[in-house]
Design a protein around this motif. Structure first.
Motif, short mmCIF file in Angstrom:
data_model
loop_
_atom_site.label_atom_id
_atom_site.label_comp_id
_atom_site.label_asym_id
_atom_site.label_seq_id
_atom_site.Cartn_x
_atom_site.Cartn_y
_atom_site.Cartn_z
N LEU A 192 22.21 27.91 37.84
CA LEU A 192 23.24 28.85 37.40
C LEU A 192 24.09 29.32 38.59
CD1 LEU A 192 21.04 30.83 34.85
CD2 LEU A 192 23.02 29.40 34.28
N GLY A 193 23.44 29.62 39.70
CA GLY A 193 24.17 30.07 40.90
C GLY A 193 25.11 28.98 41.40
N HIS A 194 24.60 27.76 41.44
CA HIS A 194 25.44 26.67 41.95
C HIS A 194 26.61 26.39 41.02
CE1 HIS A 194 23.35 25.59 45.54
NE2 HIS A 194 22.18 25.59 44.92
N PRO A 239 19.60 41.80 52.49
CA PRO A 239 21.06 41.75 52.50
C PRO A 239 21.62 40.64 51.60
CG PRO A 239 20.18 41.82 54.74
CD PRO A 239 19.01 41.73 53.83
N TYR A 240 20.90 39.53 51.43
CA TYR A 240 21.48 38.47 50.63
C TYR A 240 21.64 38.87 49.17
CZ TYR A 240 17.24 36.75 48.26
OH TYR A 240 16.14 36.62 47.45
N ILE A 241 20.78 39.78 48.71
CA ILE A 241 20.92 40.28 47.34
C ILE A 241 22.16 41.19 47.25
CG2 ILE A 241 19.87 41.77 45.59
CD1 ILE A 241 18.36 39.32 45.59
N GLY A 262 25.16 39.02 47.25
CA GLY A 262 25.33 38.41 45.93
C GLY A 262 25.90 39.41 44.94
N LEU A 263 25.40 40.64 45.00
CA LEU A 263 25.89 41.67 44.09
C LEU A 263 27.36 41.98 44.35
CD1 LEU A 263 25.25 43.70 41.84
CD2 LEU A 263 24.59 45.34 43.60
N SER A 264 27.75 42.05 45.62
CA SER A 264 29.17 42.31 45.93
C SER A 264 30.05 41.22 45.33
CB SER A 264 29.40 42.36 47.44
OG SER A 264 28.36 43.03 48.08
N ALA A 265 29.63 39.97 45.52
CA ALA A 265 30.40 38.86 44.96
C ALA A 265 30.47 39.01 43.44
CB ALA A 265 29.76 37.52 45.33
N TRP A 266 29.34 39.37 42.86
CA TRP A 266 29.27 39.47 41.41
C TRP A 266 30.18 40.58 40.88
CZ3 TRP A 266 27.74 42.83 37.52
CH2 TRP A 266 27.50 42.23 36.27
N LEU A 267 30.23 41.70 41.59
CA LEU A 267 31.07 42.82 41.14
C LEU A 267 32.55 42.44 41.19
CD1 LEU A 267 29.17 45.83 42.75
CD2 LEU A 267 29.37 45.26 40.31
N LEU A 288 31.53 35.24 50.12
CA LEU A 288 30.32 36.07 49.96
C LEU A 288 29.23 35.26 49.25
CD1 LEU A 288 31.69 39.61 48.90
CD2 LEU A 288 30.52 39.01 51.03
N ALA A 289 29.62 34.58 48.17
CA ALA A 289 28.63 33.79 47.43
C ALA A 289 28.08 32.66 48.29
CB ALA A 289 29.25 33.25 46.15
N ILE A 290 28.94 32.05 49.11
CA ILE A 290 28.45 30.96 49.98
C ILE A 290 27.48 31.53 51.02
CG2 ILE A 290 29.12 29.24 51.69
CD1 ILE A 290 31.76 28.88 50.18
N HIS A 321 25.63 34.15 50.65
CA HIS A 321 24.43 34.42 49.84
C HIS A 321 23.58 33.14 49.73
CE1 HIS A 321 22.36 35.99 46.17
NE2 HIS A 321 22.73 34.89 45.54
N ASN A 322 24.21 32.04 49.45
CA ASN A 322 23.52 30.76 49.33
C ASN A 322 22.89 30.36 50.67
OD1 ASN A 322 24.54 27.46 48.04
ND2 ASN A 322 22.64 28.16 48.90
N PHE A 323 23.66 30.48 51.76
CA PHE A 323 23.11 30.15 53.09
C PHE A 323 21.87 30.98 53.39
CE2 PHE A 323 27.18 28.19 54.73
CZ PHE A 323 26.59 27.02 55.18
C1 HEM Z 1 23.67 40.74 41.68
C2 HEM Z 1 23.98 39.54 41.89
C3 HEM Z 1 23.05 38.44 42.35
C4 HEM Z 1 21.69 38.44 42.51
C5 HEM Z 1 20.70 39.57 42.28
C6 HEM Z 1 21.32 37.11 42.95
C7 HEM Z 1 20.03 36.71 43.23
C8 HEM Z 1 19.68 35.48 43.72
C9 HEM Z 1 18.34 35.10 44.08
C10 HEM Z 1 17.09 35.98 43.96
C11 HEM Z 1 18.38 33.83 44.53
C12 HEM Z 1 17.22 33.02 45.04
C13 HEM Z 1 16.55 32.27 43.93
C14 HEM Z 1 15.26 31.66 44.38
O1 HEM Z 1 15.23 30.96 45.39
O2 HEM Z 1 14.26 31.88 43.68
C15 HEM Z 1 19.76 33.41 44.46
C16 HEM Z 1 20.22 32.17 44.85
C17 HEM Z 1 21.53 31.75 44.70
N1 HEM Z 1 22.58 32.47 44.16
FE1 HEM Z 1 22.53 34.41 43.59
N2 HEM Z 1 22.45 36.34 43.05
C18 HEM Z 1 23.52 37.13 42.70
C19 HEM Z 1 24.85 36.73 42.64
C20 HEM Z 1 25.29 35.44 42.84
C21 HEM Z 1 26.64 34.99 42.66
C22 HEM Z 1 27.81 35.87 42.21
C23 HEM Z 1 26.66 33.64 42.93
C24 HEM Z 1 27.78 32.64 42.90
C25 HEM Z 1 28.99 32.84 42.55
C26 HEM Z 1 25.32 33.27 43.33
C27 HEM Z 1 24.95 32.00 43.70
C28 HEM Z 1 23.69 31.66 44.15
C29 HEM Z 1 23.38 30.38 44.73
C30 HEM Z 1 24.34 29.22 44.90
C31 HEM Z 1 22.02 30.45 45.09
C32 HEM Z 1 21.24 29.41 45.86
C33 HEM Z 1 20.36 28.52 45.11
C34 HEM Z 1 19.69 27.54 46.05
O3 HEM Z 1 19.07 27.97 47.04
O4 HEM Z 1 19.84 26.35 45.82
N3 HEM Z 1 24.51 34.38 43.26
N4 HEM Z 1 20.52 34.44 43.95
#
Ligand code: HEM
Lengths: 188, 318
Positions: A40-42, A108-110, A113-118, A152-154, A156-158
């Protein structure tokens, strides 16, 4: 081109349909919750980048048609990001509020991610014609924040990855030229 | 010390079935709670039968059994961190067939009276092979219960006769980008992979060299032909496909310490009180289960190993 929007709609839904189907058939492997979060994130990030690419294409070629898809791609990107967040809250953390707050405070990565999401949320809410008219010039300024949300999302991914993330490298390599092209004056 | 004898029925005969039922139970529970979209299949048992490597002969039940239900063979062999074959959990299974596990020998050197290479066939004769059912806790906050086949690391070390200067043991994984395509990218990790233990940790009866899984030889993606298993430490300490064991006077620098000394220490004992800087270590997801469970100090082996660290500041033991 009546078929354009419906077919793009279908294409954008495919990853979700595939994810649900795999989920139902045990195709997401040993840790399906993590797999779903990752997919979903990707897909959120990929659709954002695709939207940016179409925007830039339109901007520099004068070809208007890609612009018609911009809103749909953006809303799909937001939908995937929303599901990403919902899976995190429900299946991943199981509504454990203290754990979620701790994540927000200490990781910080959370927060990133939240900033990007907002930003995506604000863009999704104001994506209607009504809001566009209501905000006037400020609408464009708000929607330019996508150039903040994507890095920001990138980031977060890094930061999630334990070593270098090959996907995040690809996203960076795609985003930088798009940003540069956006900063160049419009030709058409 | 509590020593439980595991059930004499070989795990391979009973487990997949047990796991299957376990998962059905979760399915039911979740259906009761009202379903999320993905869930039923997320936990559906995968019945696909897979060809396994040859069966190991003469395996006897070993000490330190666990009553917990075992993680399925399918999950143990398809969800792996083995960056030598790629960083995705599914990569090792896809690419590990490139690894040639015979002939294989392990170079034992350093502070020992009998240095030199030992062939894998001779290693297998050092000690009877035992089944050891251990919990495995990954630093990424997931865990499994794995029926290893192996023997105490102490048997191999004693064979080499460490001298009085031997205070640490260093282990090295094969370095051959031809067989391990992940090693072609040096940004992933500084190859080859190196791990280490203090000598008293290495000599502890819980610490084994594993050569099998579920009664069969180790599949390549799980570290064939010979890997370390240290169940009270995070999984990355349990180095795979070992080609060299060196006894040293000073502590070796491990791969993860080299990459990120702030995030990974030398000891890496499972400790719910010390978070990884980027995520909490208080809870873990047992593969095959839905809700996270609490992580136990020393991964539940405190009774056996806590004394090794008496007088040390637990905060330095990450
Ligand atoms: C409040 C907002 C967010 C939260 C709480 C959140 C949380 C997380 C968490 C916990 C993971 C790690 C998953 C794991 O390894 O088990 C993750 C990975 C990721 N998230 Fe988010 N995320 C948020 C927003 C976003 C947004 C807005 C995007 C993209 C537009 C995003 C893209 C990704 C990607 C690409 C990964 C990496 C997956 C990988 O390692 O292959 N996230 N996120």
């Amino acid at each position: 081109m009546r078929w354009l929007k419906p077919s793009v709609f279908l294409l954008c839904s495919l990853p979700l349909l595939w994810l649900v189907w795999s989920g139902l058939h045990g195709g997401l492997g040993a840790n399906p919750i993590e797999a779903a979060m990752h997919e979903l994130g990707h897909w959120a990030l990929r659709l954002l980048l695709l939207g940016l690419a179409l925007n830039i294409l339109s901007r520099h070629s004068g070809w208007r048609r890609p612009m018609q898809l911009r809103r749909m791609l953006g809303l799909f990107a937001f939908a995937y990001a929303l599901l990403h967040l919902l899976v995190y809250i429900t299946l991943d953390q199981f509504f454990d509020l203290p754990a979620i707050l701790e994540d927000l405070r200490f990781r910080p990565y959370i927060l990133i991610g939240l900033s990007a999401w907002l930003i995506l949320l604000a863009m999704a809410i104001t994506s209607t014609r009504h809001w566009q008219r209501r905000l006037g010039r400020r609408w464009a300024r708000l929607h330019r924040l996508v150039y903040v949300a994507v890095p920001l999302a990138i980031t977060h991914n890094f930061m999630v990855a334990k070593t270098i993330s090959p996907e995040a490298m690809v996203y960076t390599a795609l985003f930088i030229p798009l940003l540069i092209l956006r900063l160049l004056p419009r030709r058409a | 010390m509590l020593i439980k004898r595991p059930d004499p029925i070989p795990s391979s005969a009973i487990t997949d079935e047990a796991i299957y039922r376990e998962r059905r139970r979760f399915l039911g529970q979740f259906a009761l709670g009202g379903g999320a979209l993905l869930l039923p299949g997320l936990l559906a048992a995968q019945a696909r039968a897979e060809a396994r490597p040859p069966k190991l002969e003469g395996v006897v039940p070993g000490p330190f059994g666990s009553e917990e239900s075992l993680t399925s063979y399918q999950d143990i062999t398809s969800y792996n961190n083995f960056y030598e074959f790629g960083t995705d959990k599914g990569d090792p299974k896809k690419h590990a067939q490139l690894l040639r596990t015979r002939p294989w020998s392990v170079m034992v050197e350093g502070e020992v009276a009998r240095p030199g290479p030992i062939d894998i066939e001779d290693i297998l004769k050092l000690h009877p092979l035992e089944e050891r059912i251990y919990r495995m806790r990954c630093v990424e906050a997931w865990s499994m219960v794995i029926p290893w086949v192996g023997f105490p690391l102490a048997a191999l070390l004693k064979h080499a006769e460490p001298n009085s200067r031997a205070r640490y043991v260093e282990f090295t994984t094969l370095h051959d980008p031809e067989q391990m395509p992940g090693q072609r990218d040096r940004r992933i990790l500084p190859w080859p992979y190196v791990e280490g233990l203090r000598i008293d940790e290495a000599m502890h009866p819980l610490c084994i060299l594993a050569v099998g899984l579920y009664g069969h030889e180790l599949p390549n993606q799980n570290g064939a032909p010979l890997r370390l298993v240290v169940p009270w430490k995070y999984g990355f300490k349990s180095i795979k496909s070992i080609v060299r064991i060196r006894l040293l006077e000073a502590a070796p620098t491990t791969t993860w310490q080299q990459l990120s000394p702030r995030e990974y220490g030398f000891y890496a004992n499972v400790n719910p009180e010390v978070d990884h800087p980027r995520w909490s270590q208080r809870r873990e997801r047992r593969i095959g289960e839905l809700r996270r469970r609490d992580t136990l100090p020393f991964n539940g082996y405190a009774e056996e190993v806590a004394h090794l660290y008496q007088g040390m500041d637990p905060k330095t033991l990450f």
